[in-house]
Design an enzyme around this catalytic site. Sequence first.
Site, PDB file in Angstrom:
ATOM      1  CD  GLU A 150     -13.673  18.549   3.462  1.00 55.07           C
ATOM      2  OE1 GLU A 150     -12.982  19.034   4.382  1.00 55.07           O
ATOM      3  OE2 GLU A 150     -13.316  17.578   2.767  1.00 55.07           O
ATOM      4  CG  ASP A 168      -7.729   4.354   6.566  1.00 53.82           C
ATOM      5  OD1 ASP A 168      -7.407   5.048   7.546  1.00 53.82           O
ATOM      6  OD2 ASP A 168      -8.118   4.841   5.476  1.00 53.82           O
ATOM      7  N   GLY A 203       0.822  -1.206   0.000  1.00 53.26           N
ATOM      8  CA  GLY A 203       0.000   0.000   0.000  1.00 53.26           C
ATOM      9  C   GLY A 203       0.851   1.248   0.000  1.00 53.26           C
ATOM     10  N   GLY A 224      -0.484   4.506   0.316  1.00 55.88           N
ATOM     11  CA  GLY A 224      -1.243   5.653   0.797  1.00 55.88           C
ATOM     12  C   GLY A 224      -0.395   6.462   1.764  1.00 55.88           C
TER      13      GLY A 224
END
Length: 425
Positions: free
Chosen positions: A167, A297, A8, A10
């Site tokens: 948002e 996460d 990953g 991220g």
Amino acid sequence: MQQVVIVGAGFGGLEAARRLAGKPVRVTVVDRHNYHLFQPLLYQVATAGLDAQNIAHALRGIFQDADNVDFRLAQATGVDFGERCVTVDAGDQIPYDFLILAAGATTETLGIQGVREHAYPLKTLSDAVRLRDHILRRFEQVDKDPTLVADGALTFVVVGGGPTGVEVCGALVELFDHVLARDFRNLDLAEARIVLVEALPHLLDAYSPPSREYVRRTLESRGVDVVLDAPLEAVGASFIRLAGGDQIPTHTVVWAAGVRAQPLADALDLEQTKGGRIVVERDLSVPGRPDVFVIGDLAGATDPTGALYPQLAPVAQQQAHHAVRQIALRRRGQPTEPFRYRHKGIMATVGRNAAVAELPLGLRLRGFVAWLTWLVAHLLFLVGYRNRAGVLLEWLYNYATYDRASRLIVGWQDEPRYAPAEDGG
């Protein structure tokens, strides 16, 4: 040298690789995309505020000068813990001495009927571009056939009152009022409706009551219909149905209501907790597997009270830094340390000149000052000077002209698609 594999790219995975660059280990970063995505600004791509390239940065470019860091474009599908190998794609294996799992999260439909088939998630770059195409197509269709308004063609429902939902609503207001109102001169844009649906009795659950109330009042003053304490029951091709039976005609449902760990977590045969997150020890290692760490996460790490840490970029980055330190300790044969999160604050914007920020030491900001704080923080978090310069110039242009240059329809089809997160391995 020992091999560290990071699954990953991220916020967590990228930070771990950066911390390991130049260290006496070989590092392999595995991700199914060749870029790092700045997810907090996805909603601006979806609402024509930014180009997709402004919030993504090529991973190989990031590590051009790091001789010990390699990148593998692949999908991680499993781990052989006994053989210490990560399985990717069609069965290829990448050996490791230490493994950092940072595959991120994906969209969670919460078992609600029709979400997977009809709603538009906002977790990937392709999600954002597809949603932008869909929104612009709705206006083009109504421009040709105004009778479609009665069927909900210009009703845009956002499900989820967290920062993303708030948002998105604020950005849609600005897109409709300041840009599309001039593009579609023959349409009455007063007929365009934005509805924010939240199952709880308030927005922004992690924020203080004054911040929640400020955001609600600001959204409503800008024309958003805020529907609270209204669990979603079903999503159809041309409607949503709330608990109690109320229906809202719409062709656009933006899903911002839930996330869960990437499917990789389900494939590892490890203990999981809420949202599919992997249970970890206090030092972020997997129980019984001291050579495997889980961050971001994907990690079911808890604070001293036993609550799961929020799925935020600062948490993932601090956990990455911690995991790298623990690997160094293990390599030296020393005991590891428990992870402690240093709260950096939370913030959300409602659009031009309006935001909330809750910072350490009890500092709470609202309005223009909070909005400036939000802008600066997001610019600093972006990867690469080109991306920062591009985003800053776009923001200055948008602010000065009330225009948005990225309102292009680039896809041939208008179909929602349920996709995993960009930062997944």
